[in-house]
Design a protein around this motif. Structure first.
Motif, PDB file in Angstrom:
ATOM      1  N   GLY A  26      21.806  85.407  84.335  1.00 39.29           N
ATOM      2  CA  GLY A  26      20.835  85.459  85.427  1.00 39.29           C
ATOM      3  C   GLY A  26      19.442  85.105  84.952  1.00 39.29           C
ATOM      4  N   SER A  27      18.485  85.193  85.843  1.00 39.62           N
ATOM      5  CA  SER A  27      17.100  84.845  85.508  1.00 39.62           C
ATOM      6  C   SER A  27      16.411  86.002  84.798  1.00 39.62           C
ATOM      7  N   CYS A  28      15.257  85.707  84.195  1.00 43.08           N
ATOM      8  CA  CYS A  28      14.531  86.776  83.520  1.00 43.08           C
ATOM      9  C   CYS A  28      14.022  87.797  84.528  1.00 43.08           C
ATOM     10  N   SER A  29      13.647  87.337  85.750  1.00 47.96           N
ATOM     11  CA  SER A  29      13.178  88.316  86.735  1.00 47.96           C
ATOM     12  C   SER A  29      14.319  89.229  87.168  1.00 47.96           C
ATOM     13  N   GLN A  30      15.535  88.694  87.267  1.00 51.09           N
ATOM     14  CA  GLN A  30      16.707  89.527  87.585  1.00 51.09           C
ATOM     15  C   GLN A  30      16.924  90.560  86.468  1.00 51.09           C
ATOM     16  N   ALA A  40       8.220  91.110  80.118  1.00 49.01           N
ATOM     17  CA  ALA A  40       8.246  91.236  81.580  1.00 49.01           C
ATOM     18  C   ALA A  40       7.006  90.586  82.183  1.00 49.01           C
ATOM     19  N   LEU A  41       5.835  90.849  81.607  1.00 48.30           N
ATOM     20  CA  LEU A  41       4.590  90.260  82.106  1.00 48.30           C
ATOM     21  C   LEU A  41       4.634  88.731  81.995  1.00 48.30           C
ATOM     22  N   ALA A  42       5.200  88.228  80.905  1.00 45.21           N
ATOM     23  CA  ALA A  42       5.320  86.778  80.719  1.00 45.21           C
ATOM     24  C   ALA A  42       6.317  86.188  81.719  1.00 45.21           C
ATOM     25  N   CYS A  43       7.448  86.847  81.902  1.00 43.85           N
ATOM     26  CA  CYS A  43       8.481  86.375  82.824  1.00 43.85           C
ATOM     27  C   CYS A  43       7.947  86.295  84.248  1.00 43.85           C
ATOM     28  N   LEU A  44       7.201  87.316  84.653  1.00 45.59           N
ATOM     29  CA  LEU A  44       6.665  87.366  86.022  1.00 45.59           C
ATOM     30  C   LEU A  44       5.407  86.511  86.181  1.00 45.59           C
ATOM     31  N   LYS A  45       5.013  85.869  85.077  1.00 49.52           N
ATOM     32  CA  LYS A  45       3.838  84.980  85.063  1.00 49.52           C
ATOM     33  C   LYS A  45       2.583  85.692  85.585  1.00 49.52           C
ATOM     34  N   ILE A  46       2.358  86.888  85.060  1.00 47.43           N
ATOM     35  CA  ILE A  46       1.163  87.650  85.414  1.00 47.43           C
ATOM     36  C   ILE A  46       0.076  87.242  84.427  1.00 47.43           C
ATOM     37  N   PRO A  47      -0.903  86.442  84.882  1.00 44.49           N
ATOM     38  CA  PRO A  47      -1.884  85.865  83.971  1.00 44.49           C
ATOM     39  C   PRO A  47      -2.910  86.864  83.446  1.00 44.49           C
TER      40      PRO A  47
END
Length: 167
Positions: free
Chosen positions: A38-42, A69-76
């Motif tokens: 699955g995806s990293c967000s999953q 998690a922060l990188a996967c969700l692209k939280i800048p």
């Protein structure tokens, strides 16, 4: 035990039905290993449902999970919206004070599930609540329902905040 169980489960590769295993097991797996199913967000949705306290707060593994998690969700930056907070689940308990302040009230409900806080987190929670700029409004407008929603944060509240809450 979980680490050992994971080794047994993944002995012949990552199983397709990994999501059917206990969520706590995933704490010992890396997102790149999970990527096959699955995806990293999953992956982090599943991690968010796990009991992260299985790993001590200072554990490098737990800190690495938050960074990934922060990188996967692209939280800048340090601002986290409610949708991402929901995905992070119990990992929000490891966010520093700067994230709590920047995110305003969007983390409060999730933070109320945490068992304990570091001093900078407590200070940030008090700052956000004192500002009144949250979906819960200022403490003077809180109801019994609001206190129920934020019950895990009550020990963090100081006298100046508690005094404002209607009897």
């Amino acid at each position: 035990q979980l680490s050992c169980l994971l080794k047994m489960v993944t002995l012949h590769g990552i199983p397709e039905d990994l999501d059917s295993y206990p969520k706590d097991l995933l704490l010992f797996l890396s997102p790149s290993d999970y990527a096959a199913t699955g995806s990293c967000s999953q992956f982090f949705i599943q991690i968010g449902k796990a009991n992260v306290d299985v790993l001590p707060r200072e554990a490098p593994q737990r800190q690495q999970l938050l960074l990934e998690a922060l990188a996967c969700l692209k939280i800048p930056g340090t601002q986290i919206n409610e949708e991402n907070a929901e995905i992070l689940g119990r990992l929000v308990c490891d966010l520093g004070g700067e994230y709590i302040r920047s995110s305003g009230g969007s983390l409060l409900k999730d933070l109320s599930q945490c068992g304990s806080f570091l001093p900078d987190q407590e200070e940030a929670i008090r700052d956000v609540i004192s500002s009144g700029n949250t979906t819960f409004g200022p403490p003077a407008a809180w109801s019994a329902f609001t206190l129920s929603e934020l019950s895990g944060l009550i020990p963090v509240l100081d006298h100046s905040i508690l005094q404002q809450i209607p009897k």
